[in-house]
Design an enzyme around this catalytic site. Structure first.
Site, PDB file in Angstrom:
ATOM      1  N   PRO A 144       0.855  -1.190   0.000  1.00  0.00           N
ATOM      2  CG  PRO A 144       0.137  -0.914   2.231  1.00  0.00           C
ATOM      3  CD  PRO A 144       0.894  -1.850   1.323  1.00  0.00           C
TER       4      PRO A 144
ATOM      5  CB  ALA B  57      -0.410   7.516   0.914  1.00  0.00           C
TER       6      ALA B  57
ATOM      7  CD  GLN C  15      -2.668   0.370   5.111  1.00  0.00           C
ATOM      8  OE1 GLN C  15      -2.409   1.491   4.690  1.00  0.00           O
ATOM      9  NE2 GLN C  15      -1.733  -0.474   5.502  1.00  0.00           N
TER      10      GLN C  15
ATOM     11  CB  CYS D 184       0.822   5.901   8.751  1.00  0.00           C
ATOM     12  SG  CYS D 184       1.136   7.497   7.964  1.00  0.00           S
TER      13      CYS D 184
ATOM     14  CE  LYS E 212       3.123  -2.029   4.859  1.00  0.00           C
ATOM     15  NZ  LYS E 212       3.580  -0.683   5.150  1.00  0.00           N
TER      16      LYS E 212
ATOM     17  N   GLY F  21      10.061  -4.009   3.363  1.00  0.00           N
ATOM     18  CA  GLY F  21      11.211  -3.129   3.597  1.00  0.00           C
ATOM     19  C   GLY F  21      12.433  -3.557   2.827  1.00  0.00           C
ATOM     20  CG  ASP F  22      15.348  -1.655   2.934  1.00  0.00           C
ATOM     21  OD1 ASP F  22      14.743  -0.636   2.556  1.00  0.00           O
ATOM     22  OD2 ASP F  22      15.991  -1.712   3.998  1.00  0.00           O
TER      23      ASP F  22
ATOM     24  NE  ARG G 246      11.295   2.832  -0.071  1.00  0.00           N
ATOM     25  CZ  ARG G 246      12.230   2.982   0.845  1.00  0.00           C
ATOM     26  NH1 ARG G 246      12.791   4.160   1.023  1.00  0.00           N
ATOM     27  NH2 ARG G 246      12.607   1.951   1.587  1.00  0.00           N
TER      28      ARG G 246
HETATM   29  C1  FMN Z   1       5.085   6.984  -1.109  1.00  0.00           C
HETATM   30  C2  FMN Z   1       4.823   5.948  -0.056  1.00  0.00           C
HETATM   31  C3  FMN Z   1       3.548   5.842   0.486  1.00  0.00           C
HETATM   32  C4  FMN Z   1       3.271   4.870   1.458  1.00  0.00           C
HETATM   33  N1  FMN Z   1       1.998   4.747   1.914  1.00  0.00           N
HETATM   34  C5  FMN Z   1       1.688   3.720   2.756  1.00  0.00           C
HETATM   35  C6  FMN Z   1       0.325   3.466   3.134  1.00  0.00           C
HETATM   36  O1  FMN Z   1      -0.618   4.141   2.697  1.00  0.00           O
HETATM   37  N2  FMN Z   1       0.103   2.443   3.994  1.00  0.00           N
HETATM   38  C7  FMN Z   1       1.114   1.652   4.493  1.00  0.00           C
HETATM   39  O2  FMN Z   1       0.848   0.738   5.266  1.00  0.00           O
HETATM   40  N3  FMN Z   1       2.390   1.865   4.138  1.00  0.00           N
HETATM   41  C8  FMN Z   1       2.706   2.859   3.274  1.00  0.00           C
HETATM   42  N4  FMN Z   1       3.999   3.023   2.863  1.00  0.00           N
HETATM   43  C9  FMN Z   1       5.044   2.080   3.343  1.00  0.00           C
HETATM   44  C10 FMN Z   1       5.246   0.924   2.353  1.00  0.00           C
HETATM   45  O3  FMN Z   1       4.083   0.144   2.223  1.00  0.00           O
HETATM   46  C11 FMN Z   1       6.440   0.024   2.772  1.00  0.00           C
HETATM   47  O4  FMN Z   1       6.154  -0.606   3.984  1.00  0.00           O
HETATM   48  C12 FMN Z   1       7.751   0.808   2.894  1.00  0.00           C
HETATM   49  O5  FMN Z   1       7.907   1.711   1.808  1.00  0.00           O
HETATM   50  C13 FMN Z   1       8.964  -0.109   2.934  1.00  0.00           C
HETATM   51  O6  FMN Z   1       9.046  -0.877   1.771  1.00  0.00           O
HETATM   52  P1  FMN Z   1      10.086  -0.570   0.549  1.00  0.00           P
HETATM   53  O7  FMN Z   1      11.463  -0.542   1.128  1.00  0.00           O
HETATM   54  O8  FMN Z   1       9.833  -1.712  -0.396  1.00  0.00           O
HETATM   55  O9  FMN Z   1       9.716   0.758  -0.022  1.00  0.00           O
HETATM   56  C14 FMN Z   1       4.297   4.004   1.922  1.00  0.00           C
HETATM   57  C15 FMN Z   1       5.586   4.145   1.378  1.00  0.00           C
HETATM   58  C16 FMN Z   1       5.859   5.085   0.404  1.00  0.00           C
HETATM   59  C17 FMN Z   1       7.246   5.174  -0.168  1.00  0.00           C
END
Ligand code: FMN
Length: 354
Positions: free
Chosen positions: A24, A26, A78, A108, A147, A209-210, A233
């Site tokens: 998810p 935002a 969510q 969040c 989450k 994460g990552d 990401r």
């Molecule tokens: C732009 C952006 C918006 C996000 N919005 C949400 C969200 O709405 N709900 C949520 O649970 N996590 C949100 N996250 C967190 C991601 O779901 C994820 O847990 C976090 O980016 C780590 O994963 P990654 O290293 O693959 O980016 C957001 C992350 C980013 C970068």
């Protein structure tokens, strides 16, 4: 372990066809993003966080986040909030909208959210977090998941105490992004905590994460025992990352393929958000799609400055004429709008004017 990425698994009664979950996000996880994610190998996709207060007040924009298309399933929607009753009511609406899973945001870190007692604040208020989980799980028949972050402060291990309590309260799966809320997105996700959480609960744990490559996905599944990995990401403007993670081969898309995916994404997003909102919303995606050395940098600058999405699509066709055939094929595969499950109460304007 690599083959495991293509295995199906379950969250409660919901069958998930691969071990990749699209995160998810935002401002990112619109329907076009989720559908594309499913096409490229995500077994489960998730909406961005939706305010339970917005649902309660029938806020038009909030209700727009609850549109579910027939090719998205399985889909988690969510919700976030801090009042157990409002969260339960929001969960009922989400279930009625067609979500297969109700996910709750307890991670969040943004102050606007935590100061209302929602998001990562709940990592520091375990009793309230459990009450919310209990009421939401009792309100719906679909699985309810949570989450989390590791905790609020750096070094916190709150997730390890809270996780088992949430499961006892009715959570059917947990996702852990093992950074603290204070860390935001700095440092590294410490997946040794994910491994500890897996040991502590008897429901599937999703590691977030990552996760940026197949190698990383395999290493995290291997070292943690998690049921699945979540990609955030790395999938922005890059669905090919999902294909690589699930399929095993590094995929360098052709310019035509990139342009075609972006054009379909633009058109679908206009349909969802309407032209006016889509123009601004899409700007960040141009850089994400066209980067990675796929197109020269000035091309992105050019697209960002165009005033309508029709002009963007025309420019993309001009830059990659061979994309036309692929666009036609991709659009033919999309389900007709009439297939979408929509809440009766959604105002007409939510459909983006057409
Ligand atoms: C732009 C952006 C918006 C996000 N919005 C949400 C969200 O709405 N709900 C949520 O649970 N996590 C949100 N996250 C967190 C991601 O779901 C994820 O847990 C976090 O980016 C780590 O994963 P990654 O290293 O693959 O980016 C957001 C992350 C980013 C970068």
């Amino acid at each position: 372990m690599a083959e495991k990425l293509r295995e199906s698994w379950r969250i409660g009664s919901v069958q998930v066809p691969t071990r990749i979950v699209l995160a998810p996000m935002a401002g990112v996880s619109v329907q076009a993003f989720r559908r594309q994610g499913r096409r490229f190998g995500a077994g489960l996709v998730c909406s961005e966080m939706v305010s339970c207060a917005g649902i309660e007040h029938r806020n038009e924009r909030t209700l727009g986040y609850l549109r579910v298309a027939s090719d998205e399933h399985p889909l988690a929607i969510q919700i976030f909030g801090s009042d157990p009753g409002s969260m339960a009511e929001a969960a009922r609406t989400v279930e009625a909208a067609g979500a297969d899973i109700v996910d709750m945001n307890f991670g969040c870190p943004v102050r606007k959210v935590t100061k209302t007692g929602a998001g990562a604040h709940l990592m520091a208020d375990a009793d309230l977090a459990c009450r919310i989980t209990e009421e939401v799980a009792a309100a719906v028949s679909v699985p309810v998941t949570v989450k989390m972050r590791r905790g609020v402060e750096n070094g916190s291990r709150a997730c390890l105490e809270l996780g088992p309590r949430l499961v006892a309260a009715g959570a059917a799966a947990l996702t852990l992004h093992p950074r603290s809320a204070s860390q935001m997105y700095t440092g590294h996700a410490d997946h040794s905590l994910t491994a500890e959480l897996v040991e502590a609960v008897d429901v599937p744990v999703i590691a977030s994460g990552d996760i940026t490559s197949r190698e990383k996905a395999v290493a995290v599944l291997d070292s943690t025992g998690a049921a699945a990995v979540m990609v955030a990401r790395a999938a922005q403007g890059n669905p090919w990352a999902l294909r690589e993670i699930v399929g095993g081969q590094a995929v360098t898309p052709s310019r035509e393929e990139v342009a075609a995916e972006l054009m379909v994404f633009v058109r679908e997003t206009v349909r969802e958000l309407g032209e006016q909102r889509a123009v601004g919303f899409l700007k960040k995606f141009y850089g994400w799609y066209l980067g990675h050395g796929r197109f020269p940098k000035p091309f992105k600058q050019e697209l960002v400055q165009l005033r309508t999405t029709d002009e963007v699509v025309m420019r993309l066709f001009a830059a990659a004429p061979g994309a036309a055939e692929l666009v036609e094929r991709l659009e033919a595969e999309l389900p007709a709008a009439a297939d979408e499950v929509l809440l009766d109460q959604l105002p007409i304007s939510v459909y983006g004017g057409g």
